[in-house]
Design an enzyme around this catalytic site. Structure first.
Site, PDB file in Angstrom:
ATOM      1  N   TYR B  78       0.856  -1.176   0.000  1.00 45.85           N
ATOM      2  CA  TYR B  78       0.000   0.000   0.000  1.00 45.85           C
ATOM      3  C   TYR B  78       0.896   1.230   0.000  1.00 45.85           C
ATOM      4  O   TYR B  78       1.745   1.375   0.883  1.00 45.85           O
ATOM      5  CB  TYR B  78      -0.823  -0.055   1.274  1.00 45.85           C
ATOM      6  CG  TYR B  78      -1.732   1.090   1.614  1.00 45.85           C
ATOM      7  CD1 TYR B  78      -2.777   1.448   0.768  1.00 45.85           C
ATOM      8  CD2 TYR B  78      -1.594   1.770   2.821  1.00 45.85           C
ATOM      9  CE1 TYR B  78      -3.645   2.463   1.119  1.00 45.85           C
ATOM     10  CE2 TYR B  78      -2.471   2.782   3.178  1.00 45.85           C
ATOM     11  CZ  TYR B  78      -3.492   3.125   2.322  1.00 45.85           C
ATOM     12  OH  TYR B  78      -4.354   4.118   2.684  1.00 45.85           O
ATOM     13  N   TYR B 232      -9.469  -4.405   9.281  1.00 45.27           N
ATOM     14  CA  TYR B 232      -8.159  -3.861   9.608  1.00 45.27           C
ATOM     15  C   TYR B 232      -8.247  -2.616  10.488  1.00 45.27           C
ATOM     16  O   TYR B 232      -7.579  -2.511  11.509  1.00 45.27           O
ATOM     17  CB  TYR B 232      -7.395  -3.523   8.324  1.00 45.27           C
ATOM     18  CG  TYR B 232      -6.050  -2.898   8.595  1.00 45.27           C
ATOM     19  CD1 TYR B 232      -4.951  -3.685   8.904  1.00 45.27           C
ATOM     20  CD2 TYR B 232      -5.876  -1.508   8.577  1.00 45.27           C
ATOM     21  CE1 TYR B 232      -3.721  -3.118   9.188  1.00 45.27           C
ATOM     22  CE2 TYR B 232      -4.657  -0.927   8.863  1.00 45.27           C
ATOM     23  CZ  TYR B 232      -3.578  -1.736   9.168  1.00 45.27           C
ATOM     24  OH  TYR B 232      -2.373  -1.167   9.462  1.00 45.27           O
ATOM     25  N   HIS B 233      -9.088  -1.694  10.079  1.00 42.40           N
ATOM     26  CA  HIS B 233      -9.155  -0.410  10.787  1.00 42.40           C
ATOM     27  C   HIS B 233      -9.733  -0.572  12.181  1.00 42.40           C
ATOM     28  O   HIS B 233      -9.448   0.200  13.070  1.00 42.40           O
ATOM     29  CB  HIS B 233      -9.955   0.593   9.973  1.00 42.40           C
ATOM     30  CG  HIS B 233      -9.569   0.589   8.519  1.00 42.40           C
ATOM     31  ND1 HIS B 233     -10.081  -0.323   7.635  1.00 42.40           N
ATOM     32  CD2 HIS B 233      -8.672   1.333   7.846  1.00 42.40           C
ATOM     33  CE1 HIS B 233      -9.536  -0.124   6.447  1.00 42.40           C
ATOM     34  NE2 HIS B 233      -8.677   0.867   6.548  1.00 42.40           N
ATOM     35  N   LYS B 586      -8.231  16.721  17.482  1.00 35.74           N
ATOM     36  CA  LYS B 586      -7.529  16.415  16.246  1.00 35.74           C
ATOM     37  C   LYS B 586      -7.799  17.570  15.306  1.00 35.74           C
ATOM     38  O   LYS B 586      -8.839  18.193  15.385  1.00 35.74           O
ATOM     39  CB  LYS B 586      -8.081  15.145  15.617  1.00 35.74           C
ATOM     40  CG  LYS B 586      -7.989  13.939  16.487  1.00 35.74           C
ATOM     41  CD  LYS B 586      -8.251  12.682  15.675  1.00 35.74           C
ATOM     42  CE  LYS B 586      -7.163  12.446  14.686  1.00 35.74           C
ATOM     43  NZ  LYS B 586      -5.922  11.987  15.301  1.00 35.74           N
ATOM     44  N   ASP B 590      -7.795  14.231   9.431  1.00 34.88           N
ATOM     45  CA  ASP B 590      -7.415  12.962  10.028  1.00 34.88           C
ATOM     46  C   ASP B 590      -8.490  12.501  11.016  1.00 34.88           C
ATOM     47  O   ASP B 590      -8.746  13.168  12.000  1.00 34.88           O
ATOM     48  CB  ASP B 590      -6.065  13.154  10.736  1.00 34.88           C
ATOM     49  CG  ASP B 590      -5.677  11.966  11.589  1.00 34.88           C
ATOM     50  OD1 ASP B 590      -6.242  10.879  11.374  1.00 34.88           O
ATOM     51  OD2 ASP B 590      -4.803  12.141  12.453  1.00 34.88           O
ATOM     52  N   HIS B 592      -8.669   9.390  12.592  1.00 37.25           N
ATOM     53  CA  HIS B 592      -8.314   8.293  13.499  1.00 37.25           C
ATOM     54  C   HIS B 592      -8.465   8.780  14.926  1.00 37.25           C
ATOM     55  O   HIS B 592      -7.648   9.572  15.395  1.00 37.25           O
ATOM     56  CB  HIS B 592      -6.869   7.852  13.275  1.00 37.25           C
ATOM     57  CG  HIS B 592      -6.629   7.262  11.924  1.00 37.25           C
ATOM     58  ND1 HIS B 592      -6.286   8.017  10.838  1.00 37.25           N
ATOM     59  CD2 HIS B 592      -6.680   5.986  11.486  1.00 37.25           C
ATOM     60  CE1 HIS B 592      -6.137   7.226   9.789  1.00 37.25           C
ATOM     61  NE2 HIS B 592      -6.375   5.985  10.156  1.00 37.25           N
TER      62      HIS B 592
END
Lengths: 330, 714
Positions: B78, B232-233, B586, B590, B592
């Site tokens: 990736y 995955y996340h 944040k 982004d 996350h």
């Protein structure tokens, strides 16, 4: 940035300076005696400029959508050219004393408006789900020129009574449940409400909301209204789909107009001033009691005696209060 | 079969060896699975999947009969950064060095449907991936890479329509018709609401977009995977292996139902559904997880009565865990990634990305990218593990774990189904809360040394090794904006306006959205314009934040550290009249939010008053909130390299708002080389990956005390 003089705070708040308003609120909420003294002086100076705002209390159980409602309601007020202050109260943990305040994540648009001010405060263990100084903070926001001041409570415990005793209009948000609307609701809260608003009346919920409205109307009709000129209505709205929000504001204005005409409005505010005074008296007495040297000296012994069953709680209380008088006479 | 005849003897021998009963060796995993020190045939009793064959339902041993013995997994790294031109050069170099497929990383501005010149993405352009504004960028990205021959995976969910449309048009202008295209579009929006927050629209229209794309691909792009259902996340956000499995399956079910509802037949699209799992450091657990996921999917899909056996197959891509990488002693990460790589391979993945060892610090360099790629090549070509299909099949332990994961995951899937499926469950907040709780517990275990991380909480090295870090130059944004302008000048404005009107109309009225986005991108409309054309109808979604409390401290137990920190915050309260108050935030695009969630709950548990800001704020917005809430300190979490732009901007904005006295600390992925710059700007503390949260609490309190002392000396 802390200064001991009153002037910068007075001027800052009066000019609507966001930083000074925020700092003043911090001072008012502080538990330090020096801060409290300064805060009292600032409040005295600001009091002449208070009183013109519409004071609105909003309550409801967790999950009813209070923050989302305030976001939508607040944005509607802004569009009408009004300025809005929101005082949001968040519960403090009884174990760590800390808190998590995420109100603004649900008021993200209102939080960016120039004419809005949102201040979350932790309850700091105050019973009733109201921060210790919400009433004072409300007055400071008024002095800063906000047209509408909204107090949002954590929606549990005795918060309703406390908030209702400091606002002009007490709005209770409800959800349309599955027919058991009234079971979990204390009669007390219905008696306090100036209006009940059923939120989330959208999508598949509309029919349920209509049924709930009927149920609440029936329940309210059994109660004697607190004012002869106002019967609390039951409204439905969707903060998500923006329906019924204007009607809530119209109801608030209607209430004010009717009660002003009969003189009840001024009477209510006068009574609230008395409430405030008595509360401060109570607090002051308590503070004086605990800071009394004699009390501090004797307390452990007396507590021990109560624990051992050697003295009855009533006798112990009498002894403790007598200590206070002894000091007073000296 | 019953207990092994000599089991009692074995237990006695263990007791003799250790002086402790055998039960003392039991381990309760974070998933809630009790692991014993020994497994025997007895543990496989009644497990009917054990003696099955690969290539056949229930596929636990692999989806292909020959697996790697026939053809190894696809090495699919990736990558993507800065501009299309630079990414293209990087891709071509990697393909020449043995990489087989491409996997494109886009920058956050593109993910969120903003053009590079949008004021909200100042710190995001070209940072965590490549910036794509128009078809022109997409053409540059695949310049001299024949798209009829190259399988291309694109991690795109939010702005999935304009980006996939741009890909189709770029191929078309290369002379490749869409039915020849192979690869995968992630197109998994549900997990975005759970973890990364890289969505644009509310859930309902977003689900329509997903099923429109599934529908379009099933008719026009038969070789293209139209969705990659991603766990995955979730893992990266803190989910343990059972949560990852359960929520990924539940997401998959939701997409299947959406496609069926849109009128597709199950066998028209189910064979093109693909999966994406994250592989962490619990070696056997994650091998078992992939096997369990295949079993579960095979079982769950039966209810739709497919005729095509491929509809029952779970084919998956995997990636090694980025979260398991450490800033401290970073070369250790090479070993971690190698183990995770082997775990994915023994689990039977179809393709794999291995992380570079420096990804806890920044983007990979050429060297670190080569090592990451070679990690796979060495396993594939040197280790001989490919010779045998499912080499761990029949392992008492692995089969037992496989069964246990299936069992536990089923309970959670049932809970989701009871809430009305994953979309409804997400609305209720249940999955997010479970993941965040799992994350907070993991952090607490690490901070106490219950979970060991070498170089972080054990065997620390005195001096940190500063590795080389790749840095995206700041001028990238200007370059990108210039090309965007140029494209806009050369296009036919009327054609663009018409095409965009058609997009808005389809958003409102119906029809397949991808069908109308393709002509718009062909006319050189931008990703931002196409996204906005739909936003007019759908609106832009902002998630509300729920936060758990008490979990971090609970995992810690009544330790002295917790007590001493609570005492410190109590003392602070006594001296200053209130608790230390911190805004965690944040900035930029982004999304996350694992970091800020864990920090918020841990700090509140230590007696802080913690404010949480909305997602996607600008520095000005953060400054206003800090000032209005009158916090003592702002904690900025940064993971995608925007810190050098956004943090100085925040400090400036704080001064503008009269909050120059508010401290700023930063945490997340920040290259050590930037520490000096940030300290020079006025940042009071920097906490990189692997910082023990309780240590950071102490440091923040130190900084606050220091500042208040300095003020008193004035």
């Amino acid at each position: 940035m802390t200064t001991d003089s009153v002037e910068p705070y007075l001027n800052g708040v009066r000019e609507g300076n966001r930083r000074m308003l925020a700092k003043t609120i911090t001072l008012v909420e502080s538990s330090l005696p020096a801060h409290q003294e300064l805060a009292a002086a600032i409040l005295d100076g600001l009091l002449p400029y208070t009183g013109q705002a519409i004071r609105l209390g909003i309550s409801g159980v967790p999950g009813v959508g209070k923050s989302t409602f305030i976001e939508t309601f607040g944005m509607m007020l802004i569009r009408k050219g009004l300025s809005v202050a929101v005082l949001a109260v968040d519960p403090s943990s009884s174990r760590s004393g800390g808190s998590i305040m995420a109100d603004k994540t649900r008021m993200d648009k209102l939080a960016l408006e120039e004419k809005a001010f949102i201040r979350p405060s932790p309850t700091e263990g105050t019973l009733g789900g109201v921060a210790r100084r919400t009433r004072e903070v409300m007055h400071i926001c008024e002095a800063a020129g906000y047209d509408v001041v909204i107090v949002e409570t954590v929606g549990v415990g005795q918060s309703e009574t406390r908030v209702a005793s400091m606002v002009d209009f007490f709005l209770v948000l409800m959800l349309a449940g599955a027919g058991d609307e009234l079971q979990g609701i204390k009669k007390g809260i219905l008696e306090l409400a100036d209006a009940i608003v059923i939120n989330k009346a959208d999508g598949n919920n509309i029919e349920k909301a209509r049924l709930a409205k009927k149920a609440y109307e029936n329940a309210l009709s059994l109660l004697t209204p607190s004012s002869p000129s106002w019967s609390p209505p039951v409204l439905t709205c969707s903060a998500l789909e923006l329906t019924g929000i204007d009607a809530v504001w119209d109801t608030v204005l209607d209430h004010r107009e009717k009660l002003t005409a009969t003189g009840e409005f001024d009477q209510k505010r006068r009574n609230q001033a008395f409430d405030w005074m008595w509360m401060l008296v109570e607090e002051g007495l308590k503070a004086r009691f605990f800071s009394n040297k004699e009390v501090q000296a004797q307390l452990p012994k007396i507590k021990q005696a109560v624990a051992a069953g050697a003295v009855t709680p009533a006798a112990a209380a009498n002894d403790l209060l007598a200590l206070l008088e002894k000091k007073g006479m000296r | 079969m019953s207990e092994h005849p000599d089991k009692q003897k074995w237990s006695a021998l263990v007791k003799k060896e250790l002086g402790e009963p055998v039960e003392s060796l039991n381990w309760m995993t974070p998933e809630g699975i009790l692991v014993k020190p020994l497994y025997t045939a007895e543990d496989l009793e009644g497990l009917d999947f054990v003696n099955t064959l690969p290539g056949f339902s229930p596929f636990v041993r692999g989806v292909r009969a020959s697996m790697y013995a026939g053809r190894p997994w696809t090495i699919r790294q990736y990558a993507g950064f800065s501009t299309a031109k630079e990414s293209n050069e990087f891709y071509r170099k990697n393909l020449a060095a043995g990489q087989k497929g491409l996997s494109v990383a886009f920058d956050l501005a593109t993910h969120r449907g903003y053009d590079s010149d949008h004021p909200r993405v100042m710190g995001d352009v070209g940072k965590a991936g490549v910036a794509i504004d128009t078809v022109e960028d997409m053409k540059l990205l695949f310049d001299r890479i024949p798209l009829d021959d190259m399988s291309v995976s694109m991690t795109m969910n939010g702005a999935v329509l304009p980006v996939l449309a741009a890909f189709i048009v770029a191929a078309e202008e290369q002379g490749v018709p869409q039915n020849k295209l192979t690869g995968t579009i992630q197109n998994d929006i549900l997990k975005e609401y759970l973890t990364r927050n890289t969505y644009i629209y509310p859930p309902e229209p977003s689900m329509r977009i997903v099923s429109d794309i599934i529908g379009y691909c099933s008719k026009r792009m038969p070789r293209f995977n139209s969705v990659s259902i991603s766990g995955y996340h979730m893992m990266e956000a803190g989910a343990n292996s059972v949560l990852q499995t359960a929520f990924t399956m539940a997401d998959g079910l939701e997409y299947v139902r959406a496609a069926l509802k849109a009128g597709l037949g199950i066998d028209d699209f189910a064979p093109r559904l693909s999966f994406f799992f994250g592989i962490g450091m619990n070696f056997f657990m994650d091998i078992a997880m992939l096997r369990a996921a295949r079993l579960l999917w095979n079982e769950l899909m039966q209810q739709f009565s497919p005729k095509d056996p491929r509809s029952l197959m779970l084919r998956t891509h995997c990636q090694t865990s980025g979260w398991s990488l450490t800033l401290q002693d970073p070369y250790n990460n090479i070993v971690r990634t190698a183990l995770e790589c082997l775990s994915a391979v023994l689990g039977g993945t179809q393709s794999l990305h291995t992380n570079s060892f420096d990804e806890a610090v920044g983007l990979p360099t050429e060297t670190s990218a080569r090592i990451a790629r070679n990690t796979q090549i060495i396993v594939q070509e040197e280790s001989k593990v490919c010779q045998v299909v499912d080499p761990l099949g029949g392992s008492y332990y692995v089969e037992y774990l496989t069964h246990s994961i299936v069992k536990e995951a089923k309970k959670i899937i049932a809970e989701v189904e009871k809430l009305g499926g994953m979309a409804k469950a997400i609305e209720s907040g249940m999955p997010k809360m479970k993941i965040e709780e799992s994350a907070a517990r993991a952090q607490a275990r690490i901070d106490q040394g219950k979970d060991i991380i070498v170089g972080v909480n054990k065997y620390r090295v005195e001096e940190e090794i500063l590795t080389d870090v790749f840095e995206v130059p700041a001028a990238i944004r200007d370059e990108q904006i210039a090309r965007l302008k140029e494209t806009k000048v050369r296009r036919d404005p009327q054609a663009v306006a018409q095409a965009l009107a058609a997009v808005t109309q389809s958003a409102e009225g119906g029809g397949n959205l991808l069908e109308v986005c393709i002509p718009a991108m062909r006319a050189r409309a931008t990703v931002g314009e196409v996204s906005e054309a739909m936003e007019k109808v759908f609106g832009r979604f902002v998630a509300t934040t729920q936060c758990i409390s008490g979990v971090y401290a609970a995992e810690f137990g009544d330790s002295e550290i917790v007590a001493s920190l609570r005492k410190r915050t109590d003392d602070f309260h006594e001296r200053h009249g209130r608790r230390p108050r911190m805004l965690v935030t944040k900035m930029g695009q982004d999304g996350h939010d694992r970091g800020i969630k864990v920090i918020a709950t841990a700090y509140a548990d230590m007696g802080f008053d913690v404010d949480i800001g909305p997602m996607f704020q600008t520095p000005e917005e953060v400054a206003r909130m800090a000032v209005e809430n009158d916090v003592h300190v702002v904690g900025v979490s940064t993971l995608v390299a925007g810190h050098k732009v956004l943090i100085p901007h925040l400090l400036e904005a704080l001064i503008q708002e009269g909050g120059g006295d508010i401290l700023v600390v930063a945490g997340g992925i920040i290259p050590p080389a930037d520490y000096e710059f940030l300290y020079g700007q006025g940042v009071a503390g920097i906490f990189g990956p692997g910082t023990v949260v309780t240590d950071s609490v102490n440091q923040v309190l130190n900084a606050l005390e220091q500042k208040s002392k300095a003020n008193h000396d004035d």
